[in-house]
Design a protein around this motif. Structure first.
Motif, PDB file in Angstrom:
ATOM      1  N   ASP A 157      -1.328  67.732 -23.292  1.00  0.00           N
ATOM      2  CA  ASP A 157      -2.200  68.897 -23.219  1.00  0.00           C
ATOM      3  C   ASP A 157      -3.499  68.680 -23.984  1.00  0.00           C
ATOM      4  N   ASN A 158      -3.774  67.415 -24.365  1.00  0.00           N
ATOM      5  CA  ASN A 158      -5.031  67.111 -25.023  1.00  0.00           C
ATOM      6  C   ASN A 158      -5.376  65.643 -24.785  1.00  0.00           C
ATOM      7  N   LEU A 159      -6.622  65.387 -24.463  1.00  0.00           N
ATOM      8  CA  LEU A 159      -7.068  64.013 -24.227  1.00  0.00           C
ATOM      9  C   LEU A 159      -8.526  63.893 -24.636  1.00  0.00           C
ATOM     10  N   ARG A 160      -8.824  62.844 -25.416  1.00  0.00           N
ATOM     11  CA  ARG A 160     -10.197  62.584 -25.839  1.00  0.00           C
ATOM     12  C   ARG A 160     -10.793  61.495 -24.951  1.00  0.00           C
ATOM     13  N   ILE A 161     -11.977  61.752 -24.413  1.00  0.00           N
ATOM     14  CA  ILE A 161     -12.614  60.765 -23.538  1.00  0.00           C
ATOM     15  C   ILE A 161     -14.053  60.497 -23.987  1.00  0.00           C
ATOM     16  N   TYR A 162     -14.546  59.309 -23.617  1.00  0.00           N
ATOM     17  CA  TYR A 162     -15.912  58.892 -23.907  1.00  0.00           C
ATOM     18  C   TYR A 162     -16.722  59.028 -22.626  1.00  0.00           C
ATOM     19  N   GLY A 222      -7.564  74.750 -16.012  1.00  0.00           N
ATOM     20  CA  GLY A 222      -7.207  75.298 -17.321  1.00  0.00           C
ATOM     21  C   GLY A 222      -7.677  74.449 -18.482  1.00  0.00           C
ATOM     22  N   ILE A 223      -8.756  73.675 -18.263  1.00  0.00           N
ATOM     23  CA  ILE A 223      -9.261  72.775 -19.307  1.00  0.00           C
ATOM     24  C   ILE A 223     -10.393  73.430 -20.094  1.00  0.00           C
ATOM     25  N   SER A 224     -10.296  73.374 -21.413  1.00  0.00           N
ATOM     26  CA  SER A 224     -11.415  73.696 -22.296  1.00  0.00           C
ATOM     27  C   SER A 224     -12.001  72.371 -22.761  1.00  0.00           C
ATOM     28  N   ASP A 259      -8.900  69.939 -23.593  1.00  0.00           N
ATOM     29  CA  ASP A 259      -7.792  70.714 -24.146  1.00  0.00           C
ATOM     30  C   ASP A 259      -7.214  71.595 -23.048  1.00  0.00           C
ATOM     31  N   LEU A 260      -5.975  71.317 -22.664  1.00  0.00           N
ATOM     32  CA  LEU A 260      -5.334  72.038 -21.566  1.00  0.00           C
ATOM     33  C   LEU A 260      -4.598  73.270 -22.067  1.00  0.00           C
TER      34      LEU A 260
END
Length: 367
Positions: A17-22, A95-97, A144-145
């Motif tokens: 429910d969370n992923l950091r991307i560049y 549903g992504i912030s 952030d889902l």
């Protein structure tokens, strides 16, 4: 099968429910100073909400988690205006912030097709830049889902939420007779005879102190924020997490659940709520139910019996209270009908408010 920490962690690892991307916008193209030609602008990086997409799928497909747009074309004698660089489109779940590295929210993507620009391409070389191209925007963002569902199941571990979800929908959640069976959110859909579908989210069980991020704390509570309504599920015989924790009656359980939601985000208290009183097949359940109903109808008369720190600022007024048994299926159909009725009523209220607001704008408009 004996469940230890490894299988549970592995199962939760399949849900993210969370992923950091560049993300990086493409650089602009070179200008042509002798002929006054302008380089093409660099491509942009866009996020687009798409159904049947998950954060885990993004991570598996793009393990480096880097998304870079194309460079703008240089200006040339054949094409004084360089072409824009290719945009980079990233499919993300509904549903992504989107949160910047400094904690600020950039935007949200809640329905299929929603677009959000997260990295601008650089300007192409032109007279303003002395015909030199500019670099594209670079940043790291957090995806952030927060699950979007019509109804969110709220209850302490082992209250029977997973069993209930399996009875009212086609979902097949993990079910067993021990706390914390559900270690990741499960989504199901209630299908009605008129083809209406209602989505229901079974979320990991709360514990006392969840608002302070104890247990699964915020991992659970953030998903409650986007549900339209809440369905409290309470064991009529009460709840005790372990031999080291205190036993809580059904009434105390309702108070504690209300308090946890309120302390995390007081806006959750304003959501429409139903109460399903589960395990009515147990001995003495009817007597316990009669006592609970008295306490819920006049909570002030019973608050002196509970610890002061357990009492929420205000109690929730449930739209309906339905005794059920997921074992015998007592009350299941009534509960499904109550869920549908409650959602329809709220939708009608929203429509009435919208029409009133629309009429007010027309009446106050100068045109």
């Amino acid at each position: 099968m004996v469940w230890g920490s490894r299988p549970l962690l592995r199962q939760y690892g399949n849900f993210m429910d969370n992923l950091r991307i560049y993300v990086k916008g493409g650089p602009g193209g070179m200008g042509h100073p002798r002929l006054g030609g302008e380089g093409g602008r660099g491509g942009d990086v866009w996020l687009v909400a798409k159904e049947k997409t998950t954060l885990k799928r993004i991570k598996d497909r793009f393990p480096q988690k880097r998304f870079v747009a194309g460079a703008g074309a240089n200006s040339s004698i054949r094409a004084l205006k360089g072409e824009k660089g290719t945009d980079c489109i990233v499919d993300v779940p509904l549903g992504i912030s989107v949160i910047s590295s400094d904690g600020k929210q950039i935007g949200e993507l809640n329905k299929a097709g929603d677009l959000l620009l997260v990295a601008h391409g650089g300007l192409g070389g032109c007279s303003v830049t002395n015909f030199l191209p500019l670099k594209g925007q670079i940043q790291t963002v957090n995806l952030d889902l927060k699950l979007i569902a019509d109804v969110g199941l709220v209850g302490f571990p082992n209250a029977g939420k997973s069993s209930l979800l399996s009875k009212i929908s086609h979902a097949k959640p993990q079910i067993a007779d021990y706390p914390f069976t559900t270690v990741k959110p499960e989504l199901g859909k209630i299908m009605y005879p008129d083809y209406k579908q209602v989505s229901v989210a079974d979320l990991p069980g709360l514990i006392e102190g969840a608002h302070a991020n104890k247990g699964m704390g915020h991992k659970f509570l953030k998903h409650v924020e986007r549900t339209k309504q809440l369905l409290f599920v309470v064991d009529i015989s009460g709840f005790r997490l372990s031999s080291k924790t205190r036993f809580r009656t059904a009434f105390e359980t309702v108070l504690l659940l209300t308090q946890e939601l309120d302390l995390y985000n007081e806006q959750l208290r304003t959501k429409p709520a139903l109460l399903a009183i589960n395990k009515m097949d147990l001995p003495n359940a009817q007597g316990d139910l009669n006592e609970l109903m008295k306490q819920l109808q006049n909570p002030q008369d019973s608050l002196h019996l509970v610890e002061k720190e357990m009492i929420p600022q205000s109690t929730i007024k449930f739209k309906d209270i339905i005794p059920i048994s997921t074992h015998t299926e007592e009350g299941i159909e009534k509960l499904k009908n109550s869920i549908r009725k409650s959602l329809d009523e709220e939708a009608e209220k929203e429509n009435e408010n919208y029409q009133k607001e629309k009429l007010h704008i027309l009446q106050t408009s100068e045109f």
